[in-house]
Design a protein around this motif. Structure first.
Motif, PDB file in Angstrom:
ATOM      1  N   LEU A 158       0.822  -1.216   0.000  1.00 24.99           N
ATOM      2  CA  LEU A 158       0.000   0.000   0.000  1.00 24.99           C
ATOM      3  C   LEU A 158       0.854   1.262   0.000  1.00 24.99           C
ATOM      4  N   ARG A 159       2.004   1.186   0.658  1.00 22.37           N
ATOM      5  CA  ARG A 159       2.831   2.392   0.849  1.00 22.37           C
ATOM      6  C   ARG A 159       3.896   2.591  -0.225  1.00 22.37           C
ATOM      7  N   TYR A 160       4.180   1.553  -1.002  1.00 25.62           N
ATOM      8  CA  TYR A 160       5.256   1.657  -2.010  1.00 25.62           C
ATOM      9  C   TYR A 160       4.728   1.299  -3.401  1.00 25.62           C
ATOM     10  N   PRO A 161       3.691   2.028  -3.887  1.00 25.17           N
ATOM     11  CA  PRO A 161       3.150   1.678  -5.209  1.00 25.17           C
ATOM     12  C   PRO A 161       4.151   1.925  -6.331  1.00 25.17           C
ATOM     13  N   GLU A 162       5.150   2.767  -6.068  1.00 28.52           N
ATOM     14  CA  GLU A 162       6.169   2.997  -7.095  1.00 28.52           C
ATOM     15  C   GLU A 162       7.145   1.832  -7.175  1.00 28.52           C
ATOM     16  N   VAL A 163       7.063   0.906  -6.197  1.00 34.71           N
ATOM     17  CA  VAL A 163       7.969  -0.253  -6.165  1.00 34.71           C
ATOM     18  C   VAL A 163       7.255  -1.524  -6.630  1.00 34.71           C
TER      19      VAL A 163
ATOM     20  N   SER B 189      -7.029   5.154   0.459  1.00 29.02           N
ATOM     21  CA  SER B 189      -6.369   6.092   1.388  1.00 29.02           C
ATOM     22  C   SER B 189      -4.862   6.193   1.169  1.00 29.02           C
ATOM     23  N   PHE B 190      -4.326   5.390   0.262  1.00 28.74           N
ATOM     24  CA  PHE B 190      -2.877   5.456   0.010  1.00 28.74           C
ATOM     25  C   PHE B 190      -2.615   6.051  -1.369  1.00 28.74           C
ATOM     26  N   LYS B 191      -1.888   7.159  -1.358  1.00 21.70           N
ATOM     27  CA  LYS B 191      -1.629   7.927  -2.569  1.00 21.70           C
ATOM     28  C   LYS B 191      -0.881   7.085  -3.617  1.00 21.70           C
ATOM     29  N   GLY B 192      -1.389   7.087  -4.820  1.00 23.03           N
ATOM     30  CA  GLY B 192      -0.700   6.400  -5.914  1.00 23.03           C
ATOM     31  C   GLY B 192      -0.985   4.918  -6.000  1.00 23.03           C
ATOM     32  N   PHE B 193      -1.689   4.369  -5.006  1.00 22.38           N
ATOM     33  CA  PHE B 193      -1.866   2.923  -5.011  1.00 22.38           C
ATOM     34  C   PHE B 193      -2.738   2.470  -6.177  1.00 22.38           C
TER      35      PHE B 193
END
Lengths: 377, 377
Positions: free
Chosen positions: A285-290, A309-313
């Motif tokens: 949820l916290r590392y959508p760029e990964v 609620s998690f940006k970019g997810f």
């Protein structure tokens, strides 16, 4: 006459233990070279036999039950469990109060110790059988981790074709064990290489690299959560951050430098069982760029509200797979209903329920088998 | 007062056990995660501590001696060995007559079982320490063996540079364990990857591939010879042939097809410890077109007369290395004298004697360290 009495006594013992035991035991695949026990019968009972000539009491501890063994004339103690579920189970022997591994079984890291283990034959065991198909490799790697100021250890599965295609690049799955287990779990108990080799031989999954590291972590005195469910553990809100840092700052850059990966989030997945599933959720949820694809096996699910609620997810999410063993869902959790909501909210959500298995490896072998067929497609 | 008596009683117990024990024990590297024992002190004694509250007798079996443990008030049994040699030792616990692994140690395959093991610090342990140098990989391989009509299992060490030089080809060492051990021995107890990685980092050996297979063999009911010496075993004249066939017909062709080897005898070596050394001698003498360099660790030597009796051996031989632990040579064997004769006969013969070690892994770690520096040069 004495022999007849012995046979009668034995029969009575078996009977008074509460069950007639079918005498068609065969040696399990988990024995040490040249050993005969543990054995399993067609009722899926596990029988052990332990040489303890001076002991007063010898017991078998398996699947949350303890069974008394019977002493035989030659100093060996023998006995069997109730019928168990299909698949792999950790067990221990208790000799006069001492918990020890069975000296004739193979050993597996689980329940926070090197433990005995036994495989009860499963109706679907063909999918993880060792077959004469093109064989991938599991590579043992030590690497320097600046985040931890220490050498760390992991295993990397590479598909059979990897060395034959010196310019081809591959997607990567980061695959995590449960609490009380370690980086050996997925390739040994989990049969990762056999599952993926067999799927590849049938053209049912994409060739991928699989990285198996140790996700056990201790933050500010808080140990990683245990494998067993329902303990009501209260975790600090950032319990996963130690592993997240190691993963994103050290492990992934090392893997991307060392192997021919496709180093972007579209071609990077994370999955795990139990604690490893919780880590997958929290980190995913916290590392959508990964990571763009997540597999949560017996470790929770993601609701549309959480996901939003998690940006970019949402923009990056390609696959969310949630699985449980059917015996874990007695509490009323409805993963299909949640997945339906996720699909309505625009996510590629899938579920799998392993029939007649609990919070154990057979659920997770099946989860990987199903997840891998959806991954990177 | 009660506490004082307990302390006095403990002191007396330790004293009556025949020795004053120095209380500077530290946890050995062979403990399971989070465990405290086994420990080792500066006298090189090994101390174990076992929870066996209802046992009548608990003992430590290590280096061919058995030590009684003392029961403490909390149900744990504790005790220590006499001072031991430097290096790795297998051990077992005996609980009321039952031989079991220590539930808090790591496990190693040796003495024909998965056994506890402990490393006594060595004055030269730096050469096999895990360091932040370029790390090779140990790869786990399954392969189809037509000779055995079965899947077989081996480990392959590849140097760190292997994947970075996609056209470079490498010499290969086939490295064999002892009787009662298996293909895990050299990479786990033997520290093969650490020894070679460290040598390469110092420019002291040539980059090479190392293949570790299972050389245990049973021919016509004859089991492979045991690891312990002096058993007076009478072997059939072709006891090594089963492994020789697997090696030459299946394993070497698979390795040469799968990896970038230099597939000729000038760039192929065989070495082994104990039974593996005997295999190296028997196979090396008979297959000079396959191997040109041999390392025999605690497994015999080759006399000029033997060497001369095998066709093609002398013309192809590039290196013959023989080693023993110093404590194995009490019987009067003089490996230097034989090596001198071999050199006079035109062979490149080398020897090494490991100081103050017996038929154990420290002798063989040191043997590999010395052998590897001579190999493929």
């Amino acid at each position: 006459m004495k022999r007849l009495l012995t046979i009668l006594a034995l029969a009575v013992t078996v009977f008074t233990a509460g069950a007639q035991v079918k005498e068609d035991f065969v040696t399990a695949p988990n024995v040490q070279t040249g050993k005969e026990y543990p054995k399993v019968n067609s009722e899926r009972r596990v029988r052990v036999r332990i040489n303890a000539p001076e002991a007063q009491s010898v017991k078998l501890d398996i699947c949350n039950a303890v069974y008394d063994l019977r002493k035989e004339a030659d100093g060996f103690w023998v006995g069997e469990s109730a019928p168990l579920d299909e698949g792999f189970h950790y067990y221990q022997i208790i000799i006069d109060g001492a918990y020890v591994p069975d000296p004739s079984s193979l050993y597996y890291y689980g329940v926070a110790r090197w433990s005995s283990g036994v495989d009860v034959p499963a109706h679907d065991e063909d999918f993880y059988a060792l077959k004469n198909v093109p064989q991938g490799e599991v590579r043992e790697i030590y690497y320097w981790s600046p985040t931890n100021n220490a050498m760390r250890h992991c295993y990397v599965y590479l598909p059979a074709e990897y060395d034959k295609n010196p310019t081809k690049r591959y997607p990567v799955l980061y695959l995590q064990h449960g609490g009380g287990e370690d980086e050996t779990g997925w390739s040994v108990q989990g049969k990762t290489a056999q599952i993926i080799d067999n799927l590849l031989a049938e053209g049912k999954c994409v060739p991928m690299i699989i990285v198996m590291e140790n996700g056990s972590w201790r933050i500010e005195g808080q140990q990683a959560p245990g494998q067993r469910q329902g303990g009501g553990m209260s975790l600090p809100s950032d319990w996963f951050q130690g592993f997240a840092n190691t993963l994103t700052k050290d492990l992934i850059p090392m893997i991307d430098a060392r192997y021919r990966t496709i180093p972007d989030n579209a071609h990077r997945a994370m999955a795990g069982l139990s604690m490893g599933g919780m880590e997958t959720k929290e980190i995913g949820l916290r590392y959508p760029e990964v990571f763009s694809s997540l597999g949560i096996f017996s470790g929770g699910e993601i609701s549309p509200e959480e996901a939003a609620s998690f940006k970019g997810f949402k923009e990056n999410s390609k696959l969310i797979f949630v699985s449980y063993g059917s015996r874990e869902l007695n509490g009323g959790r409805d993963i299909q209903a949640n997945a339906e909501k996720m699909r309505s909210a625009g996510y590629n959500a899938h579920t799998y329920v392993s029939p007649n298995t609990a919070h154990e490896w057979q659920s997770w072998r099946r989860a990987l088998y199903n997840f891998a067929q959806l991954l990177f497609k």
